[in-house]
Scaffold this motif. Sequence first.
Motif, PDB file in Angstrom:
ATOM      1  N   ARG A 170       0.803  -1.216   0.000  1.00 23.71           N
ATOM      2  CA  ARG A 170       0.000   0.000   0.000  1.00 23.71           C
ATOM      3  C   ARG A 170       0.842   1.276   0.000  1.00 23.71           C
ATOM      4  NH1 ARG A 170      -5.306  -1.105   0.523  1.00 23.71           N
ATOM      5  NH2 ARG A 170      -5.834  -3.104   1.429  1.00 23.71           N
ATOM      6  N   ILE A 171       2.146   1.123  -0.267  1.00 25.95           N
ATOM      7  CA  ILE A 171       3.045   2.273  -0.294  1.00 25.95           C
ATOM      8  C   ILE A 171       3.578   2.435  -1.710  1.00 25.95           C
ATOM      9  CG2 ILE A 171       5.287   3.116   0.490  1.00 25.95           C
ATOM     10  CD1 ILE A 171       4.695   1.934   3.189  1.00 25.95           C
ATOM     11  N   ASP A 172       3.542   3.664  -2.212  1.00 14.96           N
ATOM     12  CA  ASP A 172       4.122   3.971  -3.512  1.00 14.96           C
ATOM     13  C   ASP A 172       5.641   4.027  -3.338  1.00 14.96           C
ATOM     14  OD1 ASP A 172       4.702   4.785  -6.053  1.00 14.96           O
ATOM     15  OD2 ASP A 172       3.890   6.816  -5.818  1.00 14.96           O
ATOM     16  N   ARG A 173       6.314   3.027  -3.865  1.00 13.76           N
ATOM     17  CA  ARG A 173       7.759   2.929  -3.659  1.00 13.76           C
ATOM     18  C   ARG A 173       8.526   4.069  -4.323  1.00 13.76           C
ATOM     19  NH1 ARG A 173       7.256  -2.317  -1.600  1.00 13.76           N
ATOM     20  NH2 ARG A 173       6.787  -3.713  -2.018  1.00 13.76           N
ATOM     21  N   ALA A 174       7.913   4.754  -5.250  1.00 16.28           N
ATOM     22  CA  ALA A 174       8.563   5.902  -5.881  1.00 16.28           C
ATOM     23  C   ALA A 174       8.722   7.062  -4.894  1.00 16.28           C
ATOM     24  CB  ALA A 174       7.761   6.348  -7.096  1.00 16.28           C
ATOM     25  N   ASP A 205      14.947   2.495   0.082  1.00 19.62           N
ATOM     26  CA  ASP A 205      14.078   1.359   0.348  1.00 19.62           C
ATOM     27  C   ASP A 205      14.919   0.242   0.975  1.00 19.62           C
ATOM     28  OD1 ASP A 205      12.106  -0.494   0.474  1.00 19.62           O
ATOM     29  OD2 ASP A 205      11.692  -0.558  -1.672  1.00 19.62           O
ATOM     30  N   GLU A 206      14.998   0.267   2.300  1.00 21.33           N
ATOM     31  CA  GLU A 206      15.834  -0.690   3.014  1.00 21.33           C
ATOM     32  C   GLU A 206      15.255  -2.090   3.033  1.00 21.33           C
ATOM     33  OE1 GLU A 206      16.299   1.105   6.805  1.00 21.33           O
ATOM     34  OE2 GLU A 206      17.756   2.569   6.091  1.00 21.33           O
ATOM     35  N   MET A 207      13.985  -2.237   2.715  1.00 21.56           N
ATOM     36  CA  MET A 207      13.360  -3.551   2.746  1.00 21.56           C
ATOM     37  C   MET A 207      13.196  -4.145   1.349  1.00 21.56           C
ATOM     38  SD  MET A 207      10.522  -3.024   5.728  1.00 21.56           S
ATOM     39  CE  MET A 207       9.914  -4.665   5.537  1.00 21.56           C
ATOM     40  N   ALA A 208      13.809  -3.560   0.337  1.00 21.65           N
ATOM     41  CA  ALA A 208      13.618  -4.023  -1.035  1.00 21.65           C
ATOM     42  C   ALA A 208      14.135  -5.437  -1.236  1.00 21.65           C
ATOM     43  CB  ALA A 208      14.322  -3.081  -2.010  1.00 21.65           C
ATOM     44  N   GLY A 209      15.208  -5.812  -0.574  1.00 18.81           N
ATOM     45  CA  GLY A 209      15.784  -7.142  -0.760  1.00 18.81           C
ATOM     46  C   GLY A 209      15.114  -8.230   0.062  1.00 18.81           C
TER      47      GLY A 209
END
Length: 109
Positions: free
Chosen positions: A95-99, A104-108
């Motif tokens: 529910r978060i716009d990653r842009a 983004d520390e949780m991307a991996g």
Amino acid sequence: MSALADWLGAASLLAGALLTLAAGIGVLRFPDALGRMHAATKPQVLGVLLLLLGLALRLRTPADLGMIALVAVFQLATAPVAAQMIGRAAYRAGRIDRALLDVDEMAGR
């Protein structure tokens, strides 16, 4: 001295009420989870602390001051944890716009 404390207490109560109102409006008006999370924690905590300061200036008894201090400590301890949990749940639910994220520390994960 008592009159000055009463006036300062009234000003703190009014400022706290306005900040808490602004936080409530922000929760309703902000479009995304991150904005709502920010509105629900930052101005709301400051508003509650100002309300507690106003109460402390008006009541002035040791028992009341102890209870007000406990409420302030619990507010300061729980609001950041709640914001962290809301943010993480919104991130995991997508529910978060990653842009909008700078890092983004949780991307991996």
